[in-house]
Design a protein around this motif. Structure first.
Motif, PDB file in Angstrom:
ATOM      1  N   ILE A   1      47.449  14.466  43.034  1.00  0.00           N
ATOM      2  CA  ILE A   1      46.232  15.164  43.463  1.00  0.00           C
ATOM      3  C   ILE A   1      45.265  15.099  42.294  1.00  0.00           C
ATOM      4  CG2 ILE A   1      45.293  17.441  43.961  1.00  0.00           C
ATOM      5  CD1 ILE A   1      47.875  18.145  45.294  1.00  0.00           C
ATOM      6  N   THR A   2      44.045  14.692  42.541  1.00  0.00           N
ATOM      7  CA  THR A   2      43.095  14.602  41.436  1.00  0.00           C
ATOM      8  C   THR A   2      42.154  15.797  41.429  1.00  0.00           C
ATOM      9  OG1 THR A   2      41.487  13.396  42.749  1.00  0.00           O
ATOM     10  CG2 THR A   2      43.105  12.076  41.530  1.00  0.00           C
ATOM     11  N   GLY A   3      41.619  16.058  40.255  1.00  0.00           N
ATOM     12  CA  GLY A   3      40.591  17.079  40.117  1.00  0.00           C
ATOM     13  C   GLY A   3      39.551  16.553  39.156  1.00  0.00           C
ATOM     14  N   SER A   4      38.295  16.930  39.358  1.00  0.00           N
ATOM     15  CA  SER A   4      37.244  16.405  38.476  1.00  0.00           C
ATOM     16  C   SER A   4      37.356  17.010  37.075  1.00  0.00           C
ATOM     17  CB  SER A   4      35.878  16.735  39.053  1.00  0.00           C
ATOM     18  OG  SER A   4      35.672  18.128  38.963  1.00  0.00           O
ATOM     19  N   GLY A   5      38.067  18.136  36.979  1.00  0.00           N
ATOM     20  CA  GLY A   5      38.153  18.823  35.692  1.00  0.00           C
ATOM     21  C   GLY A   5      37.151  19.956  35.582  1.00  0.00           C
ATOM     22  N   GLY A   6      36.221  20.009  36.552  1.00  0.00           N
ATOM     23  CA  GLY A   6      35.262  21.110  36.578  1.00  0.00           C
ATOM     24  C   GLY A   6      34.245  21.026  35.447  1.00  0.00           C
TER      25      GLY A   6
ATOM     26  N   GLN B   1      57.560  16.344  42.972  1.00  0.00           N
ATOM     27  CA  GLN B   1      56.921  15.143  43.552  1.00  0.00           C
ATOM     28  C   GLN B   1      55.395  15.233  43.541  1.00  0.00           C
ATOM     29  OE1 GLN B   1      59.198  15.450  47.394  1.00  0.00           O
ATOM     30  NE2 GLN B   1      59.218  13.228  47.163  1.00  0.00           N
ATOM     31  N   ILE B   2      54.862  16.381  43.109  1.00  0.00           N
ATOM     32  CA  ILE B   2      53.402  16.571  43.152  1.00  0.00           C
ATOM     33  C   ILE B   2      52.857  16.560  41.726  1.00  0.00           C
ATOM     34  CG2 ILE B   2      51.530  18.056  43.971  1.00  0.00           C
ATOM     35  CD1 ILE B   2      53.665  19.410  45.813  1.00  0.00           C
ATOM     36  N   HIS B   3      51.915  15.685  41.485  1.00  0.00           N
ATOM     37  CA  HIS B   3      51.332  15.566  40.146  1.00  0.00           C
ATOM     38  C   HIS B   3      49.827  15.801  40.216  1.00  0.00           C
ATOM     39  CE1 HIS B   3      54.964  13.914  38.129  1.00  0.00           C
ATOM     40  NE2 HIS B   3      55.298  13.847  39.405  1.00  0.00           N
ATOM     41  N   VAL B   4      49.294  16.296  39.102  1.00  0.00           N
ATOM     42  CA  VAL B   4      47.854  16.544  39.031  1.00  0.00           C
ATOM     43  C   VAL B   4      47.262  15.698  37.913  1.00  0.00           C
ATOM     44  CG1 VAL B   4      46.066  18.270  38.563  1.00  0.00           C
ATOM     45  CG2 VAL B   4      48.091  18.919  39.880  1.00  0.00           C
ATOM     46  N   LEU B   5      46.190  15.010  38.189  1.00  0.00           N
ATOM     47  CA  LEU B   5      45.481  14.256  37.158  1.00  0.00           C
ATOM     48  C   LEU B   5      44.003  14.615  37.209  1.00  0.00           C
ATOM     49  CD1 LEU B   5      46.774  10.556  37.220  1.00  0.00           C
ATOM     50  CD2 LEU B   5      47.160  12.277  35.440  1.00  0.00           C
TER      51      LEU B   5
ATOM     52  N   PRO C   1      32.856   3.726  37.970  1.00  0.00           N
ATOM     53  CA  PRO C   1      34.032   3.564  37.121  1.00  0.00           C
ATOM     54  C   PRO C   1      35.126   4.537  37.573  1.00  0.00           C
ATOM     55  CG  PRO C   1      32.413   4.927  36.014  1.00  0.00           C
ATOM     56  CD  PRO C   1      31.795   4.503  37.315  1.00  0.00           C
ATOM     57  N   LEU C   2      36.359   4.212  37.301  1.00  0.00           N
ATOM     58  CA  LEU C   2      37.462   5.105  37.657  1.00  0.00           C
ATOM     59  C   LEU C   2      38.267   5.407  36.399  1.00  0.00           C
ATOM     60  CD1 LEU C   2      38.782   3.382  40.917  1.00  0.00           C
ATOM     61  CD2 LEU C   2      37.166   5.278  40.735  1.00  0.00           C
ATOM     62  N   THR C   3      38.275   6.663  35.979  1.00  0.00           N
ATOM     63  CA  THR C   3      39.101   7.037  34.829  1.00  0.00           C
ATOM     64  C   THR C   3      39.998   8.212  35.204  1.00  0.00           C
ATOM     65  OG1 THR C   3      37.366   8.493  34.007  1.00  0.00           O
ATOM     66  CG2 THR C   3      37.412   6.256  33.110  1.00  0.00           C
ATOM     67  N   PHE C   4      41.153   8.252  34.582  1.00  0.00           N
ATOM     68  CA  PHE C   4      42.128   9.317  34.839  1.00  0.00           C
ATOM     69  C   PHE C   4      42.627   9.849  33.501  1.00  0.00           C
ATOM     70  CE2 PHE C   4      42.154   6.432  38.405  1.00  0.00           C
ATOM     71  CZ  PHE C   4      42.100   7.281  39.503  1.00  0.00           C
ATOM     72  N   GLU C   5      42.811  11.149  33.411  1.00  0.00           N
ATOM     73  CA  GLU C   5      43.356  11.733  32.189  1.00  0.00           C
ATOM     74  C   GLU C   5      44.276  12.899  32.535  1.00  0.00           C
ATOM     75  OE1 GLU C   5      39.734  14.407  30.620  1.00  0.00           O
ATOM     76  OE2 GLU C   5      39.158  12.300  30.836  1.00  0.00           O
ATOM     77  N   PRO C   6      45.199  13.243  31.618  1.00  0.00           N
ATOM     78  CA  PRO C   6      46.100  14.353  31.925  1.00  0.00           C
ATOM     79  C   PRO C   6      45.368  15.698  31.858  1.00  0.00           C
ATOM     80  CG  PRO C   6      46.509  13.524  29.707  1.00  0.00           C
ATOM     81  CD  PRO C   6      45.498  12.614  30.323  1.00  0.00           C
ATOM     82  N   VAL C   7      45.964  16.713  32.459  1.00  0.00           N
ATOM     83  CA  VAL C   7      45.431  18.076  32.387  1.00  0.00           C
ATOM     84  C   VAL C   7      45.685  18.626  30.986  1.00  0.00           C
ATOM     85  CG1 VAL C   7      45.747  20.443  33.263  1.00  0.00           C
ATOM     86  CG2 VAL C   7      45.886  18.494  34.842  1.00  0.00           C
ATOM     87  N   ASP C   8      44.704  19.333  30.420  1.00  0.00           N
ATOM     88  CA  ASP C   8      44.907  20.050  29.163  1.00  0.00           C
ATOM     89  C   ASP C   8      45.545  21.407  29.513  1.00  0.00           C
ATOM     90  OD1 ASP C   8      44.744  21.608  26.901  1.00  0.00           O
ATOM     91  OD2 ASP C   8      42.684  21.049  26.403  1.00  0.00           O
TER      92      ASP C   8
END
Ligand code: MG
Length: 386
Positions: A174-179, A236-240, A294-301
Motif C-alpha cells: 500500500i503506498t502513501g504520499s508521505g503527506g 503480507q501487507i507492506h507500506v511504502l 517519475p516514480l520513486t519509493f522510499e521506506p516509512v520513517d
C-alpha cells in the motif's frame, strides 16, 4: 440502472460521488441522501437536483431548516431525522447500493445496516472495517463483491487482484504520499502548524483524513482495512512512501512479478469503480502524463511517524484494540484542529490509551461501542489535563 443511496452527501466523498452520478445519468439513480446538516444550502441543492425519495439529516434544527427551505416545491421527499437517521436510511432505502462516505466510527452502524438488508456497500468509511472488520466481513461471507472499497489504495488492489488466483498472491504494498511532512524529523514535527498539516501535497480530502495523512495514521488504518477486506495476514501487507501519488497499490505474486495500479490522485476513480463495478465508466479524470511522471519509493520513517507501527500492533491484537485506537485518534485529531495539542501528541495520546485498554474476550457492536466511548473519554481526560 443502479440505484444508490449516498451517506455523507455534502462531504468530500459525497459531492464527488454525486459528480460521478451526474456524468452517468443513464447508469445511476440517487434514491437516498444523508447528511449531518452542517451544510444545509448544499444539501437543499442536492435534494432539488436528484429528488431522492429518502433524505436523512442527523441534526434536528438543521432538518427543520431544510424542510422550510424546500417548502412545497419538493413533494415526495421523506425526511428521516435524528442521530440514527443515516442508519435507518441505509436499512430502509430501496437502493441496490449504499455509498458510505461518513467520517469516523459512526459509519459502522450504517455499513452493517446496509449489508444486513441485502445491499451492496461502496465503502469510503474505512473505520467500518477498522473497528468492526470481523462483523462486517461475516455479513458478506461468500459474496465479496457486496463490499467495494472506495479508498484509492484498496480500489487499486481490487483491480490488481482481478482475475488472479488467490494462491498466487504473495504480498501487497500500500503506498502513501508521505503527506505534507515527509522528510521531517520528530523534533521538526512538534512545530508543525495546523495550516501546514491541512495542505496535503497530493490529495484533496476532508480535514480529518488530511490530518490522518499528516501523521500517517491514515496508512495505519488502511493496513487494518486491507487485512479485513482482502483476508491478508499483517505480514503480507507492506507500506511504502511514494511521493508522486501515482501508484496506489502493488500486488506481488509468487513468481516474483508485480501488478501496480497507476492513476491520477482523484477520488472520482475509486468512486466510479465501486459504483459501476465491475465496469469502468467515464469520470472526467485526465490520464497521467507519463513522460512527466517519475516514480520513486522510499521506506516509512518509523521514528518520526510511529502511527504505522502502532496500527500493525493494534491490528495484530485485534478484539476492541482497533476500535480504541481509532476512537482515541478521532478525539486527538479534533483537539489538534482546535489548536489544543501539537501534531506528534496525537499519536502519543492514542498509544497511551491503547496501552491502558483491557479488551473484552468477545466482540459485538455493543462491545465496540463501549470500547469506543471509553477511549474517547480517556482521550478527552488526557487532553484536558495536559
Ligand atoms: Mg487511501
Amino acid at each position: 440502472m443502479r440505484s444508490v443511496a449516498i451517506l455523507g452527501s455534502t462531504g468530500s466523498i459525497g459531492t464527488q460521488a454525486l459528480d460521478v452520478v451526474r456524468r452517468n445519468p443513464e447508469r445511476f439513480k440517487v434514491v437516498g441522501l444523508s447528511a449531518a446538516g452542517t451544510n444545509q444550502e448544499l444539501l437543499v441543492g442536492q435534494i432539488r437536483e436528484f429528488l431522492p425519495p429518502l433524505v436523512a439529516i442527523a441534526d434536528e434544527t438543521a432538518a427543520q431548516e431544510v424542510r422550510d427551505r424546500l417548502g412545497d416545491t419538493v413533494r415526495g421527499v421523506e425526511l428521516l431525522v435524528g442521530p440514527q437517521a443515516g442508519e435507518q436510511l441505509a436499512a430502509d432505502t430501496e437502493g441496490d447500493m449504499v455509498l458510505n462516505g461518513l467520517v469516523g466510527s459512526q459509519g459502522l452502524g450504517p455499513t452493517l445496516a446496509a449489508l444486513q438488508s441485502g445491499k451492496t456497500v461502496a465503502l469510503a468509511n474505512k473505520e467500518s472495517l477498522v473497528v468492526g472488520g470481523d462483523l462486517v466481513m461475516d455479513l458478506i461471507k461468500g459474496e465479496p463483491e457486496r463490499l467495494l472499497p472506495v479508498d484509492s489504495e484498496h480500489a487499486a488492489l481490487a483491480l490488481a487482484l482481478r482475475g488472479e488466483r488467490r494462491e498466487d498472491l504473495k504480498r501487497v504494498v500500500i503506498t502513501g504520499s508521505g503527506g505534507p511532512f515527509r522528510g521531517w524529523t520528530a523534533t521538526e514535527l512538534s512545530r508543525a502548524s495546523m495550516k501546514e498539516a491541512l495542505q496535503h501535497p497530493v490529495w484533496s480530502m476532508g480535514p480529518k483524513i488530511t490530518i490522518d495523512s499528516a501523521t500517517l495514521m491514515n496508512k495505519g488504518l488502511e493496513v487494518i482495512e486491507a487485512h479485513h477486506l482482502f483476508g491478508l495476514e499483517y505480514s503480507q501487507i507492506h507500506v511504502l512512501i511514494h511521493p508522486e501519488g501515482v501508484v496506489h497499490a502493488i500486488a506481488e505474486f509468487r513468481d516474483g512479478s508485480m501488478r501496480a495500479e497507476m492513476a491520477s490522485a482523484d477520488m472520482r476513480l475509486p468512486i466510479q469503480l465501486a459504483l459501476g463495478w465491475p465496469e469502468r465508466l467515464p469520470t472526467g479524470v485526465a490520464p497521467l502524463p507519463l513522460t512527466e511522471t517519475p516514480l520513486t519509493f522510499e521506506p516509512v520513517d518509523h521514528e518520526a511517524f510511529p502511527a504505522v507501527d502502532l496500527a500493525y500492533r493494534v491490528g495484530g491484537l485485534g478484539l476492541t484494540f482497533p476500535a480504541v485506537m481509532n476512537a482515541a485518534n478521532e478525539v486527538a485529531v479534533m483537539a489538534f484542529l482546535d489548536g489544543k495539542i501539537p501534531l506528534p501528541r496525537i499519536v502519543e495520546i492514542v498509544q497511551a490509551i491503547v496501552d491502558q485498554h483491557e479488551p473484552p474476550s468477545v466482540v459485538s457492536v455493543v462491545h465496540i461501542e463501549r470500547a469506543d466511548a471509553w477511549a474517547r473519554h480517556r482521550a478527552m481526560e488526557i487532553i484536558e489535563t495536559r
